[in-house]
Structures are given as structure tokens and as C-alpha cells.
Scaffold this motif. Structure first.
Motif, mmCIF file in Angstrom:
data_model
loop_
_atom_site.group_PDB
_atom_site.id
_atom_site.type_symbol
_atom_site.label_atom_id
_atom_site.label_comp_id
_atom_site.label_asym_id
_atom_site.label_seq_id
_atom_site.Cartn_x
_atom_site.Cartn_y
_atom_site.Cartn_z
ATOM 1 N N GLN A 195 0.826 -1.204 0.000
ATOM 2 C CA GLN A 195 0.000 0.000 0.000
ATOM 3 C C GLN A 195 0.869 1.266 0.000
ATOM 4 O O GLN A 195 0.553 2.246 -0.671
ATOM 5 C CB GLN A 195 -0.944 0.011 1.211
ATOM 6 N N LEU A 196 1.949 1.230 0.734
ATOM 7 C CA LEU A 196 2.865 2.370 0.779
ATOM 8 C C LEU A 196 3.505 2.600 -0.584
ATOM 9 O O LEU A 196 3.609 3.739 -1.050
ATOM 10 C CB LEU A 196 3.927 2.121 1.844
ATOM 11 N N ALA A 197 3.923 1.531 -1.250
ATOM 12 C CA ALA A 197 4.504 1.651 -2.589
ATOM 13 C C ALA A 197 3.486 2.205 -3.582
ATOM 14 O O ALA A 197 3.825 3.043 -4.428
ATOM 15 C CB ALA A 197 5.026 0.294 -3.060
ATOM 16 N N LEU A 198 2.238 1.769 -3.477
ATOM 17 C CA LEU A 198 1.181 2.308 -4.353
ATOM 18 C C LEU A 198 0.983 3.803 -4.121
ATOM 19 O O LEU A 198 0.818 4.576 -5.069
ATOM 20 C CB LEU A 198 -0.131 1.554 -4.131
ATOM 21 N N ALA A 199 1.020 4.227 -2.862
ATOM 22 C CA ALA A 199 0.889 5.654 -2.546
ATOM 23 C C ALA A 199 2.068 6.437 -3.106
ATOM 24 O O ALA A 199 1.902 7.536 -3.649
ATOM 25 C CB ALA A 199 0.783 5.858 -1.025
ATOM 26 N N GLY A 200 3.265 5.886 -3.002
ATOM 27 C CA GLY A 200 4.444 6.535 -3.559
ATOM 28 C C GLY A 200 4.388 6.630 -5.067
ATOM 29 O O GLY A 200 4.772 7.648 -5.662
ATOM 30 N N ALA A 201 3.882 5.580 -5.714
ATOM 31 C CA ALA A 201 3.741 5.603 -7.173
ATOM 32 C C ALA A 201 2.756 6.678 -7.606
ATOM 33 O O ALA A 201 2.975 7.379 -8.600
ATOM 34 C CB ALA A 201 3.298 4.228 -7.677
ATOM 35 N N GLU A 202 1.683 6.838 -6.858
ATOM 36 C CA GLU A 202 0.702 7.892 -7.172
ATOM 37 C C GLU A 202 1.340 9.272 -7.024
ATOM 38 O O GLU A 202 1.115 10.163 -7.850
ATOM 39 C CB GLU A 202 -0.528 7.753 -6.275
ATOM 40 N N LEU A 203 2.160 9.457 -5.986
ATOM 41 C CA LEU A 203 2.886 10.727 -5.825
ATOM 42 C C LEU A 203 3.812 10.972 -7.010
ATOM 43 O O LEU A 203 3.925 12.105 -7.497
ATOM 44 C CB LEU A 203 3.700 10.715 -4.537
ATOM 45 N N ALA A 204 4.482 9.934 -7.477
ATOM 46 C CA ALA A 204 5.391 10.075 -8.616
ATOM 47 C C ALA A 204 4.624 10.476 -9.881
ATOM 48 O O ALA A 204 5.079 11.328 -10.652
ATOM 49 C CB ALA A 204 6.158 8.772 -8.843
ATOM 50 N N ARG A 205 3.457 9.898 -10.084
ATOM 51 C CA ARG A 205 2.622 10.278 -11.242
ATOM 52 C C ARG A 205 2.198 11.741 -11.148
ATOM 53 O O ARG A 205 2.278 12.486 -12.123
ATOM 54 C CB ARG A 205 1.392 9.377 -11.337
ATOM 55 N N LYS A 206 1.747 12.135 -9.955
ATOM 56 C CA LYS A 206 1.327 13.525 -9.753
ATOM 57 C C LYS A 206 2.492 14.497 -9.923
ATOM 58 O O LYS A 206 2.285 15.634 -10.328
ATOM 59 C CB LYS A 206 0.695 13.695 -8.375
ATOM 60 N N ALA A 207 3.702 14.040 -9.611
ATOM 61 C CA ALA A 207 4.885 14.889 -9.738
ATOM 62 C C ALA A 207 5.348 15.019 -11.183
ATOM 63 O O ALA A 207 6.162 15.866 -11.493
ATOM 64 C CB ALA A 207 6.020 14.351 -8.868
ATOM 65 N N GLY A 208 4.824 14.155 -12.073
ATOM 66 C CA GLY A 208 5.154 14.297 -13.487
ATOM 67 C C GLY A 208 5.734 13.077 -14.166
ATOM 68 O O GLY A 208 5.919 13.076 -15.380
ATOM 69 N N PHE A 209 6.039 12.023 -13.416
ATOM 70 C CA PHE A 209 6.524 10.804 -14.061
ATOM 71 C C PHE A 209 5.351 10.088 -14.720
ATOM 72 O O PHE A 209 4.279 9.977 -14.141
ATOM 73 C CB PHE A 209 7.193 9.876 -13.044
ATOM 74 N N GLU A 210 5.558 9.607 -15.942
ATOM 75 C CA GLU A 210 4.461 8.972 -16.683
ATOM 76 C C GLU A 210 4.432 7.456 -16.518
ATOM 77 O O GLU A 210 3.375 6.881 -16.320
ATOM 78 C CB GLU A 210 4.568 9.342 -18.157
ATOM 79 N N THR A 211 5.570 6.814 -16.643
ATOM 80 C CA THR A 211 5.638 5.356 -16.540
ATOM 81 C C THR A 211 6.130 5.005 -15.146
ATOM 82 O O THR A 211 7.319 5.149 -14.843
ATOM 83 C CB THR A 211 6.596 4.786 -17.608
ATOM 84 N N VAL A 212 5.205 4.562 -14.299
ATOM 85 C CA VAL A 212 5.522 4.329 -12.888
ATOM 86 C C VAL A 212 5.036 2.948 -12.471
ATOM 87 O O VAL A 212 3.905 2.568 -12.752
ATOM 88 C CB VAL A 212 4.859 5.402 -11.985
ATOM 89 N N GLU A 213 5.898 2.222 -11.791
ATOM 90 C CA GLU A 213 5.551 0.914 -11.238
ATOM 91 C C GLU A 213 5.710 0.971 -9.729
ATOM 92 O O GLU A 213 6.717 1.467 -9.224
ATOM 93 C CB GLU A 213 6.493 -0.155 -11.802
ATOM 94 N N ALA A 214 4.742 0.468 -8.996
ATOM 95 C CA ALA A 214 4.845 0.340 -7.540
ATOM 96 C C ALA A 214 5.369 -1.056 -7.239
ATOM 97 O O ALA A 214 4.925 -2.038 -7.831
ATOM 98 C CB ALA A 214 3.494 0.541 -6.883
#
Length: 153
Positions: A70-89
Motif C-alpha cells: 500500500q505504501l509503494a502504491l501511494a508513492g507511485a501515485e505521488l510520482a505520477r502527480k509529480a510528473g513521471f508517466e511510466t511508474v511501477e509500484a
């Protein structure tokens, strides 16, 4: 290019994601949360873990595993919001120190850079609490971006 971002949910880890998004060119990102089973923590902190073991021996399920996922999923969502397009949790279990789990996954992914935040600890606090970012930096042969603790205004 692959960017591995170590994420523990702290404000410093969030700052690292935001900084990486502003400064690194777009690349696939893996947001990683490394977790350590409580059972292995007993080896280095037996008094703190006494009576707290919660593994289901019938299914070998660890509550830490779901928390890390769950923490990794939250971090991946932050990365998407920050501008990264291809993100894996991704979450990874380690029976050794957290820094070793990060280095192992970076090697497995053949990551070009490891990004981690720093709590900004110094002196005795750093010696007592340890520093995951420092140990990653000194135990990997990969480029490592350690984002300093955010300034408090």
C-alpha cells in the motif's frame, strides 16, 4: 534509463520524488518500499519485538507485506502527480537491512539511478538510528541521488 525511488512514506521520501521529477529526464520509474519481517527484526531488536510477532504460520502471510504494498502504491501515485508517466509500484521483502534490499532491487532492475530522501540526521542521532541513504550510497556501484531534508521555514 530506469529510476528506482526508495519510498518509506516520510516527508523526506516525498521531497525526493518531487525533486527527482523536477530534475531528472522522463524515464520509467519504480517506486520501491522495502519491508523487513518482524521475525528478522527480532535478531537485532529482541526486546522491542517481544510479544509482537503476528505472522500467520498457516498461510505465511505477513501484515508488513500488505502495508509495504500500500505504501509503494501511494508513492507511485505521488510520482505520477509529480510528473513521471511510466511508474511501477513495488515492494520487496528483505531479511537483512533495508538498505541492502534497496541495493538488491536496483541490481535486479539494472537501475541507472537510485533516488532516496535523507532525514538530515547528524552526530549521535545518525550513529544510533543509522542512515539508509548513506548505506545505499556506500554499498552500490550505481549513481545515487540523495535528496536532503526539506528546509523548514
Amino acid at each position: 534509463m530506469t529510476i528506482l525511488i526508495a519510498f518509506d512514506g516520510s516527508d523526506d521520501a516525498r521531497t525526493a520524488i518531487e525533486f527527482a521529477a523536477r530534475t531528472l529526464r522522463p524515464a520509467p520509474v519504480v517506486v520501491l518500499t522495502v519491508w523487513e519481517p518482524l521475525l528478522s527484526q527480532i535478531n537485532w531488536a529482541p526486546l522491542a519485538a517481544a510479544g509482537a510477532l503476528t505472522v500467520d504460520t498457516k498461510t505465511d502471510e505477513w501484515p508488513e507485506e500488505e502495508q509495504a504494498r500500500q505504501l509503494a502504491l501511494a508513492g507511485a501515485e505521488l510520482a505520477r502527480k509529480a510528473g513521471f508517466e511510466t511508474v511501477e509500484a513495488r515492494s520487496a521483502r528483505t531479511t537483512g537491512p533495508i538498505w541492502a534490499g534497496i541495493v538488491d532491487v536496483a541490481d535486479e532492475l539494472d537501475a541507472d539511478v537510485i533516488v532516496t530522501g535523507s532525514r538530515g540526521l547528524a552526530g549521535a542521532r545518525s550513529v544510533i538510528l543509522g542512515s539508509v541513504s548513506t548505506r545505499v550510497l556506500h554499498h552500490t556501484h550505481r549513481a545515487t541521488l540523495v535528496v536532503p531534508h526539506a528546509k523548514q521555514d
